[in-house]
Design a protein around this motif. Structure first.
Motif, PDB file in Angstrom:
ATOM      1  N   SER A   1      -1.913 -51.243   9.687  1.00  0.00           N
ATOM      2  CA  SER A   1      -3.563 -51.462   9.166  1.00  0.00           C
ATOM      3  C   SER A   1      -4.135 -50.435  10.167  1.00  0.00           C
ATOM      4  O   SER A   1      -3.704 -49.711  11.231  1.00  0.00           O
ATOM      5  CB  SER A   1      -3.962 -53.188   9.859  1.00  0.00           C
ATOM      6  OG  SER A   1      -3.261 -53.015  10.931  1.00  0.00           O
ATOM      7  N   LEU A   2      -5.263 -50.226   9.669  1.00  0.00           N
ATOM      8  CA  LEU A   2      -6.609 -50.018  10.722  1.00  0.00           C
ATOM      9  C   LEU A   2      -6.760 -49.807  11.948  1.00  0.00           C
ATOM     10  O   LEU A   2      -6.864 -48.920  12.965  1.00  0.00           O
ATOM     11  CB  LEU A   2      -7.491 -49.316  10.036  1.00  0.00           C
ATOM     12  CG  LEU A   2      -7.757 -48.502   8.370  1.00  0.00           C
ATOM     13  CD1 LEU A   2      -9.018 -48.723   7.674  1.00  0.00           C
ATOM     14  CD2 LEU A   2      -6.356 -47.029   8.606  1.00  0.00           C
ATOM     15  N   MET A   3      -6.813 -51.022  12.120  1.00  0.00           N
ATOM     16  CA  MET A   3      -6.672 -51.545  13.929  1.00  0.00           C
ATOM     17  C   MET A   3      -5.460 -51.365  14.159  1.00  0.00           C
ATOM     18  O   MET A   3      -5.593 -51.970  15.485  1.00  0.00           O
ATOM     19  CB  MET A   3      -7.268 -53.215  13.532  1.00  0.00           C
ATOM     20  CG  MET A   3      -7.938 -52.930  12.824  1.00  0.00           C
ATOM     21  SD  MET A   3     -10.006 -52.138  13.647  1.00  0.00           S
ATOM     22  CE  MET A   3     -10.128 -52.786  14.664  1.00  0.00           C
ATOM     23  N   ALA A   4      -4.280 -50.820  13.872  1.00  0.00           N
ATOM     24  CA  ALA A   4      -3.647 -50.682  14.523  1.00  0.00           C
ATOM     25  C   ALA A   4      -3.275 -50.060  16.099  1.00  0.00           C
ATOM     26  O   ALA A   4      -3.496 -48.710  15.719  1.00  0.00           O
ATOM     27  CB  ALA A   4      -1.997 -50.177  13.795  1.00  0.00           C
ATOM     28  N   SER A   5      -1.816 -49.757  16.528  1.00  0.00           N
ATOM     29  CA  SER A   5      -2.363 -48.944  17.692  1.00  0.00           C
ATOM     30  C   SER A   5      -0.893 -48.028  17.744  1.00  0.00           C
ATOM     31  O   SER A   5      -1.137 -46.864  18.449  1.00  0.00           O
ATOM     32  CB  SER A   5      -2.475 -49.948  19.120  1.00  0.00           C
ATOM     33  OG  SER A   5      -0.425 -50.844  19.254  1.00  0.00           O
ATOM     34  N   SER A   6      -0.336 -48.202  17.004  1.00  0.00           N
ATOM     35  CA  SER A   6       1.048 -47.497  16.672  1.00  0.00           C
ATOM     36  C   SER A   6       0.243 -45.750  16.095  1.00  0.00           C
ATOM     37  O   SER A   6      -0.938 -46.047  15.305  1.00  0.00           O
ATOM     38  CB  SER A   6       1.743 -47.763  15.788  1.00  0.00           C
ATOM     39  OG  SER A   6       2.899 -46.770  15.003  1.00  0.00           O
ATOM     40  N   LYS A   7       0.998 -45.136  16.954  1.00  0.00           N
ATOM     41  CA  LYS A   7       0.274 -44.031  16.120  1.00  0.00           C
ATOM     42  C   LYS A   7       1.687 -43.053  15.895  1.00  0.00           C
ATOM     43  O   LYS A   7       1.432 -41.578  15.311  1.00  0.00           O
ATOM     44  CB  LYS A   7       0.752 -42.835  18.018  1.00  0.00           C
ATOM     45  CG  LYS A   7      -0.341 -43.100  18.674  1.00  0.00           C
ATOM     46  CD  LYS A   7      -1.442 -42.769  17.842  1.00  0.00           C
ATOM     47  CE  LYS A   7      -2.530 -43.106  18.790  1.00  0.00           C
ATOM     48  NZ  LYS A   7      -4.508 -42.420  18.711  1.00  0.00           N
ATOM     49  N   VAL A   8       2.381 -43.469  14.730  1.00  0.00           N
ATOM     50  CA  VAL A   8       3.933 -43.054  14.274  1.00  0.00           C
ATOM     51  C   VAL A   8       3.854 -43.717  13.320  1.00  0.00           C
ATOM     52  O   VAL A   8       4.033 -45.233  12.224  1.00  0.00           O
ATOM     53  CB  VAL A   8       5.064 -42.794  14.891  1.00  0.00           C
ATOM     54  CG1 VAL A   8       6.080 -42.805  13.714  1.00  0.00           C
ATOM     55  CG2 VAL A   8       5.183 -42.190  16.137  1.00  0.00           C
ATOM     56  N   ILE A   9       3.467 -43.151  11.951  1.00  0.00           N
ATOM     57  CA  ILE A   9       3.473 -44.000  10.850  1.00  0.00           C
ATOM     58  C   ILE A   9       4.238 -43.387   9.099  1.00  0.00           C
ATOM     59  O   ILE A   9       4.320 -42.159   9.906  1.00  0.00           O
ATOM     60  CB  ILE A   9       1.527 -43.978   9.980  1.00  0.00           C
ATOM     61  CG1 ILE A   9       1.155 -44.069  10.955  1.00  0.00           C
ATOM     62  CG2 ILE A   9       1.771 -44.625   8.769  1.00  0.00           C
ATOM     63  CD1 ILE A   9       0.768 -46.044  11.425  1.00  0.00           C
ATOM     64  N   ILE A  10       5.024 -44.127   8.762  1.00  0.00           N
ATOM     65  CA  ILE A  10       5.969 -43.830   7.784  1.00  0.00           C
ATOM     66  C   ILE A  10       4.982 -44.297   6.739  1.00  0.00           C
ATOM     67  O   ILE A  10       4.674 -45.159   6.427  1.00  0.00           O
ATOM     68  CB  ILE A  10       7.903 -44.452   7.821  1.00  0.00           C
ATOM     69  CG1 ILE A  10       8.257 -44.043   8.549  1.00  0.00           C
ATOM     70  CG2 ILE A  10       8.222 -44.297   6.512  1.00  0.00           C
ATOM     71  CD1 ILE A  10       8.841 -44.695   9.612  1.00  0.00           C
ATOM     72  N   ASN A  11       4.857 -43.698   5.827  1.00  0.00           N
ATOM     73  CA  ASN A  11       4.629 -43.270   4.309  1.00  0.00           C
ATOM     74  C   ASN A  11       5.328 -43.465   3.193  1.00  0.00           C
ATOM     75  O   ASN A  11       5.797 -42.144   2.612  1.00  0.00           O
ATOM     76  CB  ASN A  11       3.152 -42.705   3.964  1.00  0.00           C
ATOM     77  CG  ASN A  11       2.010 -42.929   3.669  1.00  0.00           C
ATOM     78  OD1 ASN A  11       2.629 -44.202   2.110  1.00  0.00           O
ATOM     79  ND2 ASN A  11       0.920 -42.421   3.275  1.00  0.00           N
ATOM     80  N   PHE A  12       5.738 -44.333   2.191  1.00  0.00           N
ATOM     81  CA  PHE A  12       6.316 -44.424   1.709  1.00  0.00           C
ATOM     82  C   PHE A  12       5.584 -44.682   0.519  1.00  0.00           C
ATOM     83  O   PHE A  12       6.130 -44.970  -1.493  1.00  0.00           O
ATOM     84  CB  PHE A  12       6.977 -45.613   0.761  1.00  0.00           C
ATOM     85  CG  PHE A  12       8.191 -45.509   2.235  1.00  0.00           C
ATOM     86  CD1 PHE A  12       9.367 -45.753   1.754  1.00  0.00           C
ATOM     87  CD2 PHE A  12       8.097 -46.049   3.526  1.00  0.00           C
ATOM     88  CE1 PHE A  12      10.422 -44.976   2.928  1.00  0.00           C
ATOM     89  CE2 PHE A  12       8.906 -46.600   4.233  1.00  0.00           C
ATOM     90  CZ  PHE A  12       9.762 -45.521   3.765  1.00  0.00           C
ATOM     91  N   SER A  13       4.090 -44.076  -0.039  1.00  0.00           N
ATOM     92  CA  SER A  13       3.230 -43.747  -0.932  1.00  0.00           C
ATOM     93  C   SER A  13       3.665 -42.558  -1.771  1.00  0.00           C
ATOM     94  O   SER A  13       4.201 -41.477  -1.090  1.00  0.00           O
ATOM     95  CB  SER A  13       2.070 -43.987  -0.907  1.00  0.00           C
ATOM     96  OG  SER A  13       1.861 -44.873  -0.227  1.00  0.00           O
ATOM     97  N   GLY A  14       2.844 -41.949  -2.806  1.00  0.00           N
ATOM     98  CA  GLY A  14       2.940 -41.315  -3.540  1.00  0.00           C
ATOM     99  C   GLY A  14       2.687 -40.117  -3.590  1.00  0.00           C
ATOM    100  O   GLY A  14       1.011 -40.916  -2.156  1.00  0.00           O
ATOM    101  N   GLU A  15       2.023 -39.012  -3.869  1.00  0.00           N
ATOM    102  CA  GLU A  15       0.897 -38.070  -3.529  1.00  0.00           C
ATOM    103  C   GLU A  15       0.002 -38.463  -3.495  1.00  0.00           C
ATOM    104  O   GLU A  15      -1.092 -38.637  -3.514  1.00  0.00           O
ATOM    105  CB  GLU A  15       1.254 -36.859  -4.434  1.00  0.00           C
ATOM    106  CG  GLU A  15       0.185 -35.776  -4.017  1.00  0.00           C
ATOM    107  CD  GLU A  15       0.540 -34.428  -4.695  1.00  0.00           C
ATOM    108  OE1 GLU A  15      -0.315 -33.661  -5.333  1.00  0.00           O
ATOM    109  OE2 GLU A  15       1.467 -34.280  -5.311  1.00  0.00           O
TER     110      GLU A  15
END
Length: 841
Positions: free
Chosen positions: A210-224
């Motif tokens: 979520s946009l309020m999360a603290s993580s700096k690493v995001i794995i994205n399984f979305s398409g283009e």
């Protein structure tokens, strides 16, 4: 998305009814077609036209080869799936009722389909084709769910399964130490199965981002396309410094860079294997000319969007640019793809195109294997072979699964699920000096390599979003050795507190879940990450306290022996003779022994030393007190005698005095013998008192016997004190009763203090207290009884002749002929000398 259908053309008798055949339905203009023994049917939109051209290029290349399918000609029929299931199903059903001619109505069902790029659309097509058992070969559908051969027995692909990609992603985040990772995925079969696999495969902490999360690493399984919406929202919230991890769905989607380059700098992603070059493909892609674009609305749309112009009489009904389509200038007819940059003609990232190329060759090699079958040795019933021109779709599946060929130098083969062996390039999105995107290969993942060597990364060439090293992304910092992980209730597994190991426990690993207790003879070091041998404690000769006590013990013994020597030198003087010389000598010897007994308490305890220590202490002290008791009894008896030469003294002569000493000591000896025979003292390693120390001590064995020894010493001391108190009024010059009384007071003070201190201490301090009590009481006896006499003998010798005034009554000859000088006592204000003489005078 693109869908291709490979169809074999058969020979049929043409019915006369075909002359009056009428096509019912809307004419499909957005399609490409070329007839042949095998027709490839599919559809593309916008940039995906490049993949259709790659397929047509591969088909033409195969048709020109003499070593591959020399008796067959491949054709194609391409339709648009629009990345939409209903549209894709409509295209699928129209393959057998084409508007290309009424003769096509009588063609059989297509024997093979190449497509779709989407996992969701591929599953929909497979379910529709299930009853026909028509194989479907996908070039980009990666969902691991498609590997289920029970549900999708006719599925093949040249795209690796997501199961391999997930393993690569799990090893990537583990390699950089990221344990707090956000995951994004659109509502699709691809994302759902990918996220589930990732959560199962990884040992890190993952959560739906979520946009309020603290993580700096995001794995994205979305398409283009979905990624564009996500990046717009990220930019609106002004969130920067994120480390994006791209799935293969958008790892090389360079169109995102133009608008979101600042957000995507440093992105890492696994991209499917890239072909360095497909010979002749670039020329084939750029061979499209204005004269060709009127063949279909699809080509017209592609041309108009690439050059931002409007064709006269265009059949294109879509507009993707900014502004009104009618406001565009007419196309000049001189446009050339060689003059503009277009992703369509860019052959630097031949990844999906390479998969399309391999998919066509897979079908070609399967047909070639079918053609090479020899009768009687075939794979079907009774050794039969399939006829390459009249085969069933399910027969082709057999050859597709067993295909093994080489494409552009790469060996292509498949596992039992129809998946190719996975190989991914790890690409890094880097900003060039001119601001353009440069996709740099910084590593790779090879599923065929051993587990520990499957992922290879060159850290030095990676460009990071922020700084020059990988971002830290953890919910909680790692627990160092010496502590353990304590999970936080209700929070993800990677959110925890670090709790120091309890006393006596260690952990020598980072993020240890529990601490290990040290053995009985070891103890944690200060960092609590290593068990070290416990400190062994005992009163040693090498430490200051042991040295001091040793010196004092030897000094006390030397003083005792020195006084003994002085008394021996002056044994004929009245003072020495008046103080019971024999008992004095014995007392001094026993005091020296008592001092030396303290040395038995110093040093590392052993069983034999413990068995000597306590009895020696009890017997030596009993000897000293027994001697004092005998001396006091002699003085008291002499004091109670009414006249010199009274017969009362015959009952307490020298022999009786010696006997009293040894009798008093014999009781202590008996107690010690019982002690040694029943429950003797022994050495013990005490680990209970102090956790970090092993106390080497002598255990009494029997507490009862130990306190009996002390109790008996106390009884002797009380008797001595009582008798000395009764004899305290003897003449000053030769009266030692008062000194015995005072020495007994010191003795009582020392040992009464000793008892509570002894009980409340442990280790070497208990031993030190015991030695101190022995030395203090011995010094008390020594100085109180013998110091005044030494003072007179050495410094006041004139007082050592006090009986000279009694010459008139007794001569020296008479005095010294007596067996024993008993002392001088006061009677009716007159001094009398008491002797035990040979004659009765």
């Amino acid at each position: 998305m693109t869908q291709y259908v490979l169809k074999k053309t058969y020979s049929f008798n043409v019915y006369t009814a075909l002359d009056n055949c009428v096509f019912l339905g809307v004419e499909e203009k957005n399609s490409l077609y070329e007839d042949g023994d095998i027709c490839v049917k599919g559809a593309i939109i916008c940039i995906l036209y490049k993949y259709s051209c790659t397929m047509t290029f591969a088909i033409k290349e195969i048709n020109q080869r003499s070593d591959l399918l020399p008796q067959l000609k491949l054709g194609y029929h391409i339709r648009d799936s629009c990345d939409d299931i209903p549209v894709a199903l409509r295209a699928l059903l129209s393959f057998n009722s084409s508007n290309l001619g009424c003769a096509a109505v009588y063609r059989t069902v297509s024997p093979v389909i190449i497509g779709d790029a989407s996992s969701g659309i591929s599953m929909a097509l497979l379910r529709s084709l299930g009853s026909f058992r028509i194989p479907l070969v996908s070039y980009f559908a990666s969902c691991s769910c498609l590997s289920d051969q029970r549900e999708f027995p006719t599925f093949m692909r040249t795209m690796p399964s997501d199961a391999f990609q997930i393993r690569a992603l799990a090893r990537l985040v583990s390699y950089f130490g990221w344990t707090w990772v956000g995951v994004i995925g659109v509502e699709s079969d691809y994302a759902r199965f990918a996220i589930q696999l990732f959560l199962q495969e990884s040992v890190i902490c993952s959560y739906i981002y979520s946009l309020m999360a603290s993580s700096k690493v995001i794995i994205n399984f979305s398409g283009e396309s979905e990624m564009q919406g996500i990046l717009k929202e990220i930019g609106r919230w002004n969130i920067t410094g994120l480390q994006w991890i791209a799935s293969e769905a958008w790892a090389t989607a360079t169109l995102l860079w133009e608008k979101f380059g600042d957000l995507l700098t440093g992105t890492l992603g696994f991209a499917i294997r890239r072909a360095d070059v497909i010979p002749g493909l670039e020329e084939h892609l750029t061979s499209l000319r204005p004269s060709d674009i009127h063949k279909s609305g699809f080509l017209a749309e592609f041309w108009e969007e690439t050059f931002n112009c409007r064709l006269n009489g265009s059949v294109n009904s879509h507009s993707h640019g900014v502004g009104n389509y009618l406001d565009r200038l007419p196309c000049k007819g001189t446009e050339s793809l060689d003059d503009v940059y277009s992703p369509y003609s860019d052959v630097t990232q031949l990844r999906v195109s390479y998969n399309v190329y391999k998919a066509v060759y897979l079908v070609a090699h399967a047909l070639q294997d079918m053609s090479d079958c020899k009768g009687g040795k075939g794979p079907f019933s009774n050794g039969t072979c399939a006829d390459p021109k009249h085969f069933k779709p399910w027969q082709l599946i057999h050859y597709l699964r067993r295909a093994n060929f080489s494409a552009l130098g790469e060996e292509v083969n498949f596992d039992q699920n129809g998946d190719p062996i996975a190989y991914y390039d790890l690409v890094n999105w880097q900003r060039s000096p001119d601001g353009s995107l440069h996709l740099v290969k910084v590593g790779f993942y090879d599923a065929s390599s051993p587990a520990g060597y499957s992922l290879v990364i060159n850290d030095s060439v990676i460009q990071w979003p922020v700084g020059k090293q990988a971002s830290r992304s953890v919910c909680s910092d790692s627990c160092p050795p010496g502590s353990r992980v304590a999970r936080r209730k209700g929070e993800p597994i990677c959110c925890f507190d670090c709790v120091p190991c309890a006393e006596g426990e260690v952990s020598n690993e980072t993020d240890s879940l529990e601490c290990t207790r040290c053995s009985e003879d070891t103890w944690p070091n200060r960092a609590r990450d290593l068990c070290i041998p416990k400190t062994i404690e005992y009163l040693s000769y090498h430490e200051l306290m042991g040295i001091m006590l040793c010196v004092v013990s030897v000094l006390g013994a030397c003083i005792s022996l020195s006084i003994l020597a002085i008394f021996f030198m002056y044994k004929d003087t009245p003072l020495v003779r008046a103080n019971n010389m024999e008992l004095s000598f014995l007392l001094l010897v026993f005091l020296a022994v008592c001092f030396l007994v303290g040395l038995l308490f110093i040093g590392e305890p052993s069983d034999w030393l413990c068995r000597i220590r306590y009895p020696a202490f009890g017997i030596s002290v009993a000897l000293c007190i027994s001697c004092l008791l005998a001396k006091t009894a002699v003085v008291l008896m002499a004091f109670r005698s009414t006249l010199p030469g009274s017969n009362v003294m015959k009952w307490f002569g020298p022999n009786q005095q010696r006997a009293s000493v040894f009798l008093g000591t014999a009781v202590q000896v008996i107690i010690c013998l019982i002690w040694l025979l029943t429950s003797p003292p022994h050495a013990n390693s005490n680990t209970d008192y102090h956790s970090a120390t092993i106390i080497m001590e002598c255990v009494t064995g029997s507490e009862v016997c130990f306190w009996c020894v002390l109790g008996y010493i106390g009884i002797l001391a009380c008797m001595c004190f009582l008798m000395a108190f009764l004899a305290r009024k003897l003449p000053d010059n030769f009266n030692e009763a008062k000194f015995i009384t005072f020495s007994m007071l010191i003795f009582f003070a020392v040992w009464i203090t000793f008892i509570p201190v002894y009980v409340s201490t442990a280790g070497k301090y208990t031993v030190a207290v015991h030695i101190f009590a022995i030395l203090a009481s011995a010094f008390g006896l020594l100085f109180c009884i013998f110091a005044p006499k030494c003072y007179i003998i050495i410094l006041k010798p004139e007082k050592n002749t006090s009986f000279s005034k009694f010459k008139k009554s007794y001569s020296f000859a008479q005095i010294f002929s007596c067996d024993m000088f008993l002392g001088i006592f006061l009677w009716s204000d007159q001094y009398y000398v008491a002797f035990r003489c040979k004659d009765t005078n």
